[in-house]
Design an enzyme around this catalytic site. Sequence first.
Site, PDB file in Angstrom:
ATOM      1  N   HIS A 118      -5.785   0.644   2.391  1.00  0.00           N
ATOM      2  CA  HIS A 118      -6.320   0.592   1.035  1.00  0.00           C
ATOM      3  C   HIS A 118      -7.697   1.246   0.910  1.00  0.00           C
ATOM      4  CE1 HIS A 118      -5.765  -2.028  -2.789  1.00  0.00           C
ATOM      5  NE2 HIS A 118      -6.445  -0.945  -3.084  1.00  0.00           N
ATOM      6  N   LYS A 150      -0.126  -1.621   0.215  1.00  0.00           N
ATOM      7  CA  LYS A 150      -1.364  -1.271   0.917  1.00  0.00           C
ATOM      8  C   LYS A 150      -1.886  -2.445   1.735  1.00  0.00           C
ATOM      9  CE  LYS A 150      -2.595   1.202  -3.304  1.00  0.00           C
ATOM     10  NZ  LYS A 150      -1.694   0.402  -4.158  1.00  0.00           N
ATOM     11  N   TYR A 170      -3.562  -7.049  -4.480  1.00  0.00           N
ATOM     12  CA  TYR A 170      -3.241  -7.276  -5.890  1.00  0.00           C
ATOM     13  C   TYR A 170      -2.699  -8.686  -6.124  1.00  0.00           C
ATOM     14  CZ  TYR A 170      -3.376  -2.133  -6.334  1.00  0.00           C
ATOM     15  OH  TYR A 170      -3.737  -0.822  -6.303  1.00  0.00           O
ATOM     16  N   ASP A 203       4.310   0.884  -6.968  1.00  0.00           N
ATOM     17  CA  ASP A 203       3.119   0.805  -6.131  1.00  0.00           C
ATOM     18  C   ASP A 203       2.435  -0.541  -6.318  1.00  0.00           C
ATOM     19  OD1 ASP A 203       0.721   2.081  -4.609  1.00  0.00           O
ATOM     20  OD2 ASP A 203      -0.152   1.286  -6.453  1.00  0.00           O
TER      21      ASP A 203
END
Length: 292
Positions: free
Chosen positions: A105, A72, A47, A42
């Site tokens: 997200h 996401k 990120y 994931d």
Amino acid sequence: MILTLNNGVSMPALGFGVYQTPPDATAEAVQTALETGYRLIDTAAAYGNEREVGEAIRRSGLDRDEVFIETKVWISDFGHEETLHAFDKSSGKLGVDRIDLFILHQALPTRFDLTQGAYRALETLLSDGRVRAIGVSNFMPEHLDALMKEAGVVPAVNQVEVHPYFTQPEVQAADADRGIVTQAWSPIGGITSYRGTGAATSTFDDPVIVGIADAHGRTPAQVMLRWHLQEGRSAIPKSVRPERIAENFGVFDFDLTDAERAALDALDTGIRHGPDPRDITLEAYGSPIPEA
């Protein structure tokens, strides 16, 4: 352990997360996770480490179909055309043509028109075969209700904060009513280690959890992950330490009793530790996602 999503796609119940893992540490951590046996990874555009996740999967030597990739779309890329382009950015960084699970997200409640447009893009990508399943993250019941007024495809997954100190029963019930898998972020309560709960320093120190762990000859983290799996949730713990990565995967050879699971459920404080999904705005949380 495999979960069957509401569109028939199979997904490993236990995955490996890379939230806040620096890019220069991500590839090694993911490679270690894949060598340990994890098959669900994931990540997220926000990120900043999708490229390194893809690099680790290629290094692993595993066939593409053996690894379930979840990522996401950040709120800055919401809107129909913007989210279609977000897929191109994420797939390009990951180095794949198809993403297994592509999710929104956040809900962006102050601009739900953009949320709806983004979800329509996910439906387009699903119809075109560029993603295998679609979902959401941090959606509260009212967000799911609003989404389904226009959506034609029920989300397969809702990834939300769930750990023994914050179980979100109303969200889990709303997910279950729609056949949506609840996927836990911070599943072992790592977020409680630096944001006090008033009950204990963190879930890792809670006497109930420690007592159950001692009874099974396991660690508190293993007990919490086993709790998620036995209650039908997906969980995505994270670590960069090889010994912890292995520890978190060693949860398939013991069972918690009904009483032990009930004791863990009873630890819920109702206190959220992450941002309140109802407070997410572009002004406060928007941040452009780089093209490359």
